[in-house]
Design a protein around this motif. Structure first.
Motif, mmCIF file in Angstrom:
data_model
loop_
_atom_site.group_PDB
_atom_site.id
_atom_site.type_symbol
_atom_site.label_atom_id
_atom_site.label_comp_id
_atom_site.label_asym_id
_atom_site.label_seq_id
_atom_site.Cartn_x
_atom_site.Cartn_y
_atom_site.Cartn_z
ATOM 1 N N UNK A 126 -2.683 -4.345 0.290
ATOM 2 C CA UNK A 126 -3.002 -3.633 -0.944
ATOM 3 C C UNK A 126 -3.619 -4.610 -1.943
ATOM 4 N N UNK A 127 -4.620 -4.161 -2.710
ATOM 5 C CA UNK A 127 -5.259 -5.080 -3.678
ATOM 6 C C UNK A 127 -4.268 -5.728 -4.635
ATOM 7 N N UNK A 128 -3.270 -4.944 -5.092
ATOM 8 C CA UNK A 128 -2.172 -5.475 -5.910
ATOM 9 C C UNK A 128 -0.889 -4.776 -5.504
ATOM 10 N N UNK A 129 0.154 -5.564 -5.327
ATOM 11 C CA UNK A 129 1.434 -4.950 -4.971
ATOM 12 C C UNK A 129 1.924 -4.118 -6.148
ATOM 13 N N UNK A 130 2.294 -2.850 -5.918
ATOM 14 C CA UNK A 130 2.691 -1.980 -7.029
ATOM 15 C C UNK A 130 3.967 -2.412 -7.737
ATOM 16 N N UNK A 131 4.784 -3.224 -7.098
ATOM 17 C CA UNK A 131 6.020 -3.701 -7.725
ATOM 18 C C UNK A 131 5.852 -5.076 -8.349
ATOM 19 N N UNK A 132 5.272 -6.012 -7.606
ATOM 20 C CA UNK A 132 5.198 -7.403 -8.052
ATOM 21 C C UNK A 132 3.902 -7.758 -8.748
ATOM 22 N N UNK A 133 2.859 -6.975 -8.495
ATOM 23 C CA UNK A 133 1.551 -7.300 -9.044
ATOM 24 C C UNK A 133 0.809 -8.381 -8.278
ATOM 25 N N UNK A 134 1.390 -8.901 -7.189
ATOM 26 C CA UNK A 134 0.742 -9.930 -6.385
ATOM 27 C C UNK A 134 -0.544 -9.372 -5.781
ATOM 28 N N UNK A 135 -1.630 -10.146 -5.872
ATOM 29 C CA UNK A 135 -2.915 -9.685 -5.350
ATOM 30 C C UNK A 135 -2.976 -9.860 -3.838
ATOM 31 N N UNK A 136 -3.753 -8.962 -3.198
ATOM 32 C CA UNK A 136 -3.941 -8.974 -1.742
ATOM 33 C C UNK A 136 -2.595 -9.074 -1.024
ATOM 34 N N UNK A 137 -1.735 -8.122 -1.340
ATOM 35 C CA UNK A 137 -0.351 -8.152 -0.863
ATOM 36 C C UNK A 137 -0.233 -7.503 0.514
ATOM 37 N N UNK A 138 0.269 -8.248 1.517
ATOM 38 C CA UNK A 138 0.534 -7.636 2.824
ATOM 39 C C UNK A 138 1.763 -6.738 2.752
ATOM 40 N N UNK A 139 1.691 -5.601 3.434
ATOM 41 C CA UNK A 139 2.771 -4.612 3.412
ATOM 42 C C UNK A 139 3.321 -4.441 4.825
ATOM 43 N N UNK A 140 4.653 -4.446 4.922
ATOM 44 C CA UNK A 140 5.322 -4.300 6.210
ATOM 45 C C UNK A 140 5.482 -2.832 6.584
ATOM 46 N N UNK A 141 5.401 -2.579 7.892
ATOM 47 C CA UNK A 141 5.799 -1.281 8.441
ATOM 48 C C UNK A 141 7.051 -1.517 9.272
ATOM 49 N N UNK A 142 8.103 -0.712 9.022
ATOM 50 C CA UNK A 142 9.398 -0.937 9.639
ATOM 51 C C UNK A 142 9.605 -0.194 10.954
ATOM 52 N N UNK A 143 8.851 0.870 11.179
ATOM 53 C CA UNK A 143 9.007 1.670 12.391
ATOM 54 C C UNK A 143 7.651 1.886 13.040
ATOM 55 N N UNK A 144 7.645 1.900 14.372
ATOM 56 C CA UNK A 144 6.411 2.237 15.083
ATOM 57 C C UNK A 144 6.092 3.717 14.921
ATOM 58 N N UNK A 145 4.808 4.080 14.966
ATOM 59 C CA UNK A 145 4.476 5.505 15.045
ATOM 60 C C UNK A 145 5.061 6.100 16.319
ATOM 61 N N UNK A 146 5.207 7.420 16.380
ATOM 62 C CA UNK A 146 5.743 8.046 17.587
ATOM 63 C C UNK A 146 4.915 7.694 18.817
ATOM 64 N N UNK A 147 5.590 7.576 19.952
ATOM 65 C CA UNK A 147 4.899 7.263 21.203
ATOM 66 C C UNK A 147 4.042 8.434 21.678
ATOM 67 N N UNK A 148 4.425 9.639 21.301
ATOM 68 C CA UNK A 148 3.651 10.817 21.711
ATOM 69 C C UNK A 148 2.237 10.740 21.152
ATOM 70 N N UNK A 149 1.197 10.896 21.982
ATOM 71 C CA UNK A 149 -0.177 10.870 21.479
ATOM 72 C C UNK A 149 -0.420 11.975 20.448
ATOM 73 N N UNK A 150 -1.346 11.725 19.555
ATOM 74 C CA UNK A 150 -1.682 12.730 18.542
ATOM 75 C C UNK A 150 -2.281 13.967 19.187
ATOM 76 N N UNK A 151 -3.091 13.791 20.213
ATOM 77 C CA UNK A 151 -3.649 14.935 20.924
ATOM 78 C C UNK A 151 -4.791 15.596 20.167
#
Length: 358
Positions: free
Chosen positions: A127-152
């Motif tokens: 994200x260009x700026x973290x919405x909480x910290x204001x840090x620029x070019x902030x990497x954001x973690x994803x905690x869960x994988x998307x479902x294994x089922x294909x979107x189809x």
């Protein structure tokens, strides 16, 4: 009808009619096994016990604060998801795929919202700026994988706005490029650069009408204010919410907010469309601990909005999945109970299909 026309829009042109996939009917019953009656009863009771244990095991855990990864999260298998399909396709169903991403199926159309499809990891987008910290070019973690089922197969992609946490690189690379893509005018350039060819830009208060098996679906773009701070709202860009209205023998209405706080424009949407069958709010209280405040609703705002909308059912999305979400979905559930919200709240489980409630 071979084509449909987008109406009430300053964007002229025509869009091809969506293909109407044939529905699959569930069997009326299983053939007899030929087992003796007592053995059949024993098998049936054992199956019921196993089924009960499976349902309990799949119940959504209380994941606590959204700033920490949920423990033990996993997506159900494609077979389990298929088994959860409702007996009648016309009733519709929904699959939440984490964050703002969901599939809605109803009356022969299959819609995908805000595709964020990358795998779990410590820096799935920036994200260009973290919405909480204001840090620029902030990497954001994803905690869960998307479902294994294909979107189809997809008939429509619906985009609320062109931010990395709503339209990621994996979606741009992997989704089919010839799907009808409904999006805000500000997002057209990015979608076209990614190779999408059937773009239908909608500004606020413009709509698309799509044929369905038994009637039609109206998709109306409605205002979505990303922030209470007018200057920040302008900087973040103009995004959409969407009012979806299935018309025909079994009418049904859905309001998907996109990234929006609760303010005068959402009050106007409520005045126009209440009551609604299903509300899909973006929660997570993004920015609540930042210098410039909320960028999506917190529990307090969401409960107030649900009451004004007179929503019959609420399926909260945009929570739990990503590191910049600040409030767990349990906060909304608890606040709704404390306020005796008349709406029924259904907390989705990642990857699990659920019938569209009526």
């Amino acid at each position: 009808m071979n084509r449909f026309t987008r109406v009430l829009s300053r964007w002229n042109g025509r869009v091809e009619q969506l293909p109407q996939p044939a529905g699959s009917a569930l069997g009326a019953g299983a053939p007899s096994t030929g087992l003796p009656r007592r053995r059949r009863a024993l098998v049936a009771s054992s199956f019921a016990l196993l089924l009960g244990l499976s349902v309990a095991a799949c119940a959504s855990p209380d994941r606590g604060g959204a700033s920490a990864p949920p423990a033990g999260a996993s997506a159900p298998s494609a077979g389990a998801a298929a088994a959860a399909a409702p007996a009648e396709a016309s009733n519709g169903r929904l699959q939440w795929r984490g964050g703002p991403t969901a599939i809605l199926e109803r009356d022969g159309l299959r819609l995908l919202t805000d595709p964020v499809l990358g795998p779990r990891g410590p820096a799935v987008f920036v994200l260009p700026k973290h919405p909480s910290t204001g840090v620029e070019n902030a990497p954001i973690a994803r905690y869960t994988d998307p479902p294994a089922e294909p979107i189809g197969h997809l008939d429509v992609i619906l985009l609320s706005h062109n931010h990395a946490d709503h339209f990621d690189a994996v979606a741009k690379q992997t989704l089919p490029k010839d799907v009808t893509f409904i999006l805000p005018p500000d997002a057209v350039e990015a979608a076209r650069a990614a190779g999408f060819t059937k773009l239908t830009p909608l500004d606020w208060d413009n709509e698309v009408v799509l044929p369905t098996r038994a009637g039609r679906l109206r998709i109306l773009a409605v205002p979505a204010n990303h922030s209470h701070d007018a200057a920040l709202d302008a900087t973040l860009g103009k995004g959409n919410g969407y009012a979806l209205r299935w018309e025909g023998a079994m009418p049904y209405s859905v309001y998907w907010t996109g990234d929006s706080v609760f303010g005068e424009l959402m009050r106007a949407v409520a005045a126009r469309f209440a009551p609604i069958d299903l509300w899909l709010p973006h929660l997570g209280a993004v920015g609540v601990d930042g210098a410039r405040g909320l960028r999506t609703m917190d529990a307090e705002e969401a409960v107030a909005a649900a009451a004004l909308l007179r929503a019959r059912h609420v399926i909260p999305i945009h929570h739990t999945t990503f590191g910049h979400y600040r409030e767990p979905v349990t906060a909304f559930v608890q606040r709704a109970a404390a306020k005796s919200l008349p709406a029924q709240v259904h907390v989705p489980t990642d990857g699990a299909w659920m019938p569209l409630p009526r």
